[in-house]
Design an enzyme around this catalytic site. Structure first.
Site, PDB file in Angstrom:
ATOM      1  N   ASP A  67       0.812  -1.218   0.000  1.00  0.00           N
ATOM      2  CA  ASP A  67       0.000   0.000   0.000  1.00  0.00           C
ATOM      3  C   ASP A  67       0.848   1.272   0.000  1.00  0.00           C
ATOM      4  O   ASP A  67       2.071   1.220   0.178  1.00  0.00           O
ATOM      5  CB  ASP A  67      -0.965  -0.017   1.202  1.00  0.00           C
ATOM      6  CG  ASP A  67      -0.280  -0.368   2.533  1.00  0.00           C
ATOM      7  OD1 ASP A  67       0.961  -0.424   2.574  1.00  0.00           O
ATOM      8  OD2 ASP A  67      -0.992  -0.579   3.516  1.00  0.00           O
ATOM      9  N   ASN A 136      -7.650  -2.785  14.097  1.00  0.00           N
ATOM     10  CA  ASN A 136      -9.046  -3.086  13.735  1.00  0.00           C
ATOM     11  C   ASN A 136      -9.113  -4.287  12.776  1.00  0.00           C
ATOM     12  O   ASN A 136     -10.142  -4.549  12.178  1.00  0.00           O
ATOM     13  CB  ASN A 136      -9.722  -1.858  13.108  1.00  0.00           C
ATOM     14  CG  ASN A 136      -8.993  -1.357  11.875  1.00  0.00           C
ATOM     15  OD1 ASN A 136      -8.037  -1.988  11.419  1.00  0.00           O
ATOM     16  ND2 ASN A 136      -9.433  -0.242  11.325  1.00  0.00           N
ATOM     17  N   HIS A 138      -7.206  -4.654  10.052  1.00  0.00           N
ATOM     18  CA  HIS A 138      -6.906  -4.387   8.643  1.00  0.00           C
ATOM     19  C   HIS A 138      -5.592  -5.028   8.215  1.00  0.00           C
ATOM     20  O   HIS A 138      -4.688  -5.233   9.010  1.00  0.00           O
ATOM     21  CB  HIS A 138      -6.965  -2.883   8.305  1.00  0.00           C
ATOM     22  CG  HIS A 138      -5.837  -2.028   8.782  1.00  0.00           C
ATOM     23  ND1 HIS A 138      -6.039  -0.783   9.350  1.00  0.00           N
ATOM     24  CD2 HIS A 138      -4.506  -2.198   8.754  1.00  0.00           C
ATOM     25  CE1 HIS A 138      -4.876  -0.245   9.644  1.00  0.00           C
ATOM     26  NE2 HIS A 138      -3.924  -1.078   9.298  1.00  0.00           N
ATOM     27  N   GLU A 143      -9.662  -1.862   5.180  1.00  0.00           N
ATOM     28  CA  GLU A 143     -10.338  -1.548   6.431  1.00  0.00           C
ATOM     29  C   GLU A 143     -11.580  -2.427   6.601  1.00  0.00           C
ATOM     30  O   GLU A 143     -12.128  -2.938   5.621  1.00  0.00           O
ATOM     31  CB  GLU A 143     -10.766  -0.080   6.418  1.00  0.00           C
ATOM     32  CG  GLU A 143      -9.597   0.905   6.359  1.00  0.00           C
ATOM     33  CD  GLU A 143      -8.931   1.133   7.705  1.00  0.00           C
ATOM     34  OE1 GLU A 143      -8.858   0.189   8.522  1.00  0.00           O
ATOM     35  OE2 GLU A 143      -8.470   2.259   7.945  1.00  0.00           O
TER      36      GLU A 143
HETATM   37  C1  GLP Z   1      -0.558   0.459   8.747  1.00  0.00           C
HETATM   38  C2  GLP Z   1      -0.218  -0.318   7.452  1.00  0.00           C
HETATM   39  C3  GLP Z   1      -0.415  -1.790   7.596  1.00  0.00           C
HETATM   40  C4  GLP Z   1       0.197  -2.248   8.914  1.00  0.00           C
HETATM   41  C5  GLP Z   1      -0.593  -1.652  10.063  1.00  0.00           C
HETATM   42  C6  GLP Z   1      -0.066  -2.038  11.436  1.00  0.00           C
HETATM   43  O1  GLP Z   1      -1.750   1.178   8.695  1.00  0.00           O
HETATM   44  N1  GLP Z   1      -0.914   0.132   6.303  1.00  0.00           N
HETATM   45  O2  GLP Z   1       0.152  -2.468   6.494  1.00  0.00           O
HETATM   46  O3  GLP Z   1       0.167  -3.631   9.013  1.00  0.00           O
HETATM   47  O4  GLP Z   1      -0.649  -0.245   9.946  1.00  0.00           O
HETATM   48  O5  GLP Z   1       1.022  -1.247  11.788  1.00  0.00           O
HETATM   49  P1  GLP Z   1       1.958  -1.525  13.024  1.00  0.00           P
HETATM   50  O6  GLP Z   1       2.830  -2.659  12.633  1.00  0.00           O
HETATM   51  O7  GLP Z   1       2.742  -0.248  13.189  1.00  0.00           O
HETATM   52  O8  GLP Z   1       1.085  -1.822  14.182  1.00  0.00           O
END
Ligand code: GLP
Length: 243
Positions: A67, A136, A138, A143
């Site tokens: 992404d 959440n 995702h 989402e």
């Molecule tokens: C972001 C990314 C995801 C990632 C998620 C969790 O929003 N787009 O790909 O897995 O957050 O992030 P973290 O590893 O910092 O908890």
């Protein structure tokens, strides 16, 4: 699904890096699907370390990221382009032309998503997809919703995601409201999936996603339907899964 319990973040990172290394060694011209967020940073550090020791060669590897924020230029230190270069691409011998992310500066969502989807297909699909997990549920920026969004698309980020990601920006106002992300089908088509999770604050969502009902309200729950998923988590993140 295979579950590897790590003692702590460092151990989780080593285990995940070992799995990625195995993929690169077994298939030097593989396509790696990569992720951002704080969780995989240690994994990338470990890969860089092994590369520097001469144990890993990324020269034949192609990468596609999950992404990218819409509207952030590559030079913005919060763009995923910047993150990937900082944490991995500039520190190993991957060919920069073989690294791909959605182009956040392309204003035409339909055009950009179609281009990215086509690119992934033209590469013959993803051999190993690395994933983090949002609070959440995702994955990428898919989402929670009413349906599983299939292909690469433009999403409106949810308040909770903006809140979680604001720590990286000067204020919540600066967090982009939209992003381009691989869709659920795009992710599910990867031959192998590796999910990394760390910390107590992920324990509830890990239990829900991997042991609860499969529902678009928890996008990661779809991974229960994939036939080659490995979950690597530290003790805290795995503390609420059934023994
Ligand atoms: C972001 C990314 C995801 C990632 C998620 C969790 O929003 N787009 O790909 O897995 O957050 O992030 P973290 O590893 O910092 O908890």
């Amino acid at each position: 699904m295979k579950i590897y319990k790590a003692t702590d973040y460092k151990d989780m990172s080593r285990k995940a890096a070992n799995i990625i290394s195995a993929q690169v060694i077994m298939k030097p011209d593989c396509v790696l699907g990569l992720a951002t967020g704080s969780t995989p940073i240690g994994t990338y550090q470990q890969l860089v370390e092994w590369y520097k020791k001469g144990d890993l060669d990324f020269s034949g590897v192609t990468t596609v990221n999950l992404d990218e924020y819409k509207g952030l230029p590559r030079t913005n230190d919060q763009s995923y382009y910047y993150f990937m270069h900082q944490n991995l691409f500039d520190r190993v011998n991957v060919n920069p032309e073989s690294t791909h992310l959605p182009d956040g500066m392309e204003p035409d969502s339909e055009k950009e998503c179609a281009r990215y989807e086509e690119l992934i297909h033209s590469l013959g699909g993803v051999d190993l997809q690395l994933l983090g997990l949002g609070h959440n549920g995702h994955i990428g920026f898919n989402e929670p919703g009413e349906v599983f969004e299939k292909e690469t698309h433009c999403v409106n980020l949810q308040e909770r995601t903006i809140e979680a990601n604001k720590r990286f920006f000067a204020s919540a106002d600066e967090v982009p409201r939209q992003a381009y992300t691989m869709g659920i089908k795009t992710i599910m088509q990867a031959k192998k999936i590796l999910v990394v999770v760390s910390g107590e604050d992920k324990a509830d969502i890990v239990a829900k996603a991997f042991f609860g009902p499969v529902t678009p309200a928890v996008p990661a729950s779809i991974l229960q339907m994939h036939n080659d998923v490995t979950l690597v988590g530290d003790e805290a993140a795995l503390s609420k899964i059934p023994q």
